[in-house]
Scaffold this motif. Structure first.
Motif, PDB file in Angstrom:
ATOM      1  N   TYR A  97       0.860  -1.306   0.056  1.00 16.45           N
ATOM      2  CA  TYR A  97      -0.093  -0.063   0.163  1.00 16.45           C
ATOM      3  C   TYR A  97       0.881   1.386  -0.064  1.00 16.45           C
ATOM      4  CZ  TYR A  97      -3.686  -3.321   1.510  1.00 16.45           C
ATOM      5  OH  TYR A  97      -4.447  -4.256   1.525  1.00 16.45           O
ATOM      6  N   GLN A  98       0.290   2.347  -0.607  1.00 14.81           N
ATOM      7  CA  GLN A  98       1.068   3.636  -0.565  1.00 14.81           C
ATOM      8  C   GLN A  98       0.166   4.639   0.128  1.00 14.81           C
ATOM      9  OE1 GLN A  98       3.690   4.653  -3.937  1.00 14.81           O
ATOM     10  NE2 GLN A  98       1.981   5.606  -4.508  1.00 14.81           N
ATOM     11  N   THR A  99      -1.138   4.796  -0.184  1.00 14.22           N
ATOM     12  CA  THR A  99      -1.875   5.840   0.518  1.00 14.22           C
ATOM     13  C   THR A  99      -3.221   5.396   0.806  1.00 14.22           C
ATOM     14  OG1 THR A  99      -3.012   6.564  -1.460  1.00 14.22           O
ATOM     15  CG2 THR A  99      -0.792   7.742  -0.860  1.00 14.22           C
TER      16      THR A  99
ATOM     17  N   VAL B  45       0.671  -0.425  10.601  1.00 16.18           N
ATOM     18  CA  VAL B  45       1.238   0.798   9.971  1.00 16.18           C
ATOM     19  C   VAL B  45       0.168   1.253   9.016  1.00 16.18           C
ATOM     20  CG1 VAL B  45       2.849   1.884   8.259  1.00 16.18           C
ATOM     21  CG2 VAL B  45       3.652   0.299   9.866  1.00 16.18           C
ATOM     22  N   THR B  46      -0.581   0.329   8.194  1.00 15.08           N
ATOM     23  CA  THR B  46      -1.728   0.767   7.386  1.00 15.08           C
ATOM     24  C   THR B  46      -2.882   1.288   8.255  1.00 15.08           C
ATOM     25  OG1 THR B  46      -0.890  -0.871   5.637  1.00 15.08           O
ATOM     26  CG2 THR B  46      -3.008   0.018   5.242  1.00 15.08           C
TER      27      THR B  46
ATOM     28  N   LYS C  49      -5.567   7.931  10.970  1.00 20.46           N
ATOM     29  CA  LYS C  49      -5.022   9.374  10.826  1.00 20.46           C
ATOM     30  C   LYS C  49      -5.975   9.834   9.809  1.00 20.46           C
ATOM     31  CE  LYS C  49      -0.952  11.993   9.975  1.00 20.46           C
ATOM     32  NZ  LYS C  49       0.372  11.926   9.237  1.00 20.46           N
ATOM     33  N   ALA C  50      -6.249   9.083   8.560  1.00 23.56           N
ATOM     34  CA  ALA C  50      -7.188   9.507   7.544  1.00 23.56           C
ATOM     35  C   ALA C  50      -8.692   9.898   7.822  1.00 23.56           C
ATOM     36  CB  ALA C  50      -7.111   8.506   6.370  1.00 23.56           C
TER      37      ALA C  50
ATOM     38  N   GLU D  21      -3.716  10.081   3.306  1.00 23.09           N
ATOM     39  CA  GLU D  21      -2.451   9.788   4.149  1.00 23.09           C
ATOM     40  C   GLU D  21      -1.498   8.963   3.596  1.00 23.09           C
ATOM     41  OE1 GLU D  21      -1.883  11.830   6.627  1.00 23.09           O
ATOM     42  OE2 GLU D  21      -3.876  12.558   6.992  1.00 23.09           O
ATOM     43  N   THR D  22      -0.230   9.276   3.626  1.00 15.53           N
ATOM     44  CA  THR D  22       0.862   8.421   3.052  1.00 15.53           C
ATOM     45  C   THR D  22       1.044   7.124   4.055  1.00 15.53           C
ATOM     46  OG1 THR D  22       1.845  10.083   2.201  1.00 15.53           O
ATOM     47  CG2 THR D  22       3.347   8.065   2.098  1.00 15.53           C
TER      48      THR D  22
END
Ligand code: NAP
Length: 345
Positions: free
Chosen positions: A189-191, A310-311, A317-318, A325-326
């Motif tokens: 995943y990236q974002t 982490v994801t 946060k998003a 979010e990154t």
């Protein structure tokens, strides 16, 4: 060889796993149990007629010579300490999600396991053992639909209690999609971004439900995942992978169809335990079989637990920011580079 298990946490899923190891699966035996609620541990021994010792805590249980492996099925915040202590004691660990409640905690486990020198830990991401997801993965791997471009997923529960909070939609519910979807397409995943459609009248006052989570992978695949935990009609897991040459979807739950009262239909499950019952069996059977065969568990790794955490943190946060979010992962250690497959699925 029989793998002798200690169980840390005799709540709902701990008991489900005790039952399947004792009555259904081959090659395992429960020899020790503990729970902060000692009466619950005693009750588990009695209810399931176990020939097992009740220990006052996880450390005492881990010190027992006859315990080869532990099931960590206590509540999430207690997982990290028990898993680290198990690694220290050189015992195999099957830990229910979350591996730890912070990314730093997951990294501590990753580092401890690498220091130990061989894999000891498997995380309970059972969907990788579900035959529907395994068929999707095979189809993607065999290029049946060409390059995957998009995924549409849905995680719907009939209802949740008053104690279910908006962030639990990520940590407790979406966490399974987070794990299985990157595994499905073999991409990181990236974002992540979270949107809130019109709120359901069935959601309690402080809960935002439904939610739409959009994940983008490094390879450019866009995933939209609906979390809808008051959908009323059933427990429904959907996944459709849209590729360049076609589409593959999760099979529907197998049930009779009916014609009655001017209707044609089929049943929808109401309970998550029923939907993934085979996958729970297979993940634990694989844990036992691969340890016996190779000396290491074969299923989802501590690194997978780290990726999920982490994801999930970025998604939380998003939820608050409304922004994209990154997701920043550390580089994958070579130690975890062997691909994990659901061999028994
Ligand atoms: P649960 O019914 O509340 O059981 C948790 C048990 O752990 C309770 O008996 C609790 O005692 C005990 N406990 C709490 N802190 C402890 C500690 N420090 N040491 C030992 N025991 C402790 O919860 P559950 O539904 O079984 O969930 C357990 C874990 O499995 C959670 O992490 C959950 O996310 C995960 N889970 C995964 C799935 C899946 O699909 N893979 C499904 C369900 C649950 P008290 O009752 O006294 O608090």
């Amino acid at each position: 060889m029989t793998l002798r298990f200690g169980v840390i946490g005799t709540g709902a899923i701990g008991r489900e796993h005790i039952k399947r190891i004792s009555n259904k699966l081959a090659g395992g035996k429960i020899v020790a149990v503990t729970d902060v609620n000692q009466a619950s541990a005693q009750d588990a021994v009695k209810s399931f007629e176990l020939d097992a010792v009740v220990y006052p805590n996880d450390l005492a249980l881990l010190a027992a010579d006859n315990v080869d492996a532990v099931l960590v099925t206590s509540w999430g915040p207690a997982h990290e300490a028990s898993v680290l202590a198990a690694i220290e004691a050189g015992k195999f660990v099957f830990v229910e999600k979350p591996l730890a409640t912070t990314a730093e905690g997951c990294m501590r486990i990753v580092e401890a396991e690498m220091k130990h020198g061989k894999r000891l830990v498997q995380v309970g991401f059972m969907r990788r053992y579900d035959s529907g997801y395994v068929q999707l993965k095979e189809a993607i791997k065999n290029n049946f639909i060409g390059e995957p471009l998009m995924i549409r997923a849905a995680h719907r529960n009939p209802e949740v209690g008053e104690n279910y909070t908006t962030d639990m939609a990520i940590h407790d519910t979406l966490i399974h999609e987070i794990d299985v979807l990157h595994w499905l397409v073999n991409d990181d995943y990236q974002t992540v971004q979270v949107a809130y459609p019109k709120k359901s009248k069935h959601a309690h006052e402080n809960l935002k439900d439904p939610q739409i989570v959009t994940l983008e992978t490094k390879g450019g695949i866009v995933i939209t995942a609906e979390i809808n935990v008051n959908c009323k009609y059933g427990y429904d897991i959907q996944c459709e992978v849209i590729g360049e040459e076609g589409i593959v979807s999760l099979p529907e739950f197998q049930s009779i169809s009916f014609r009655k009262n001017a209707m044609f239909g089929t049943h929808v499950l109401m309970d998550w335990k029923d939907r993934f019952i085979d996958a729970y069996d297979k993940e634990l059977q694989d844990f036992m079989d691969s340890i016996k065969k190779t000396g290491e568990p074969n299923g989802p790794t501590s690194w997978d637990g780290y990726i999920a955490q982490v994801t999930a943190d970025a998604a939380i946060k998003a939820q608050d920011s409304g922004e994209k979010e990154t997701i920043t992962l550390q580089e994958k250690p070579v130690f975890y580079s062997k691909p994990t497959e659901a061999v028994n699925a």
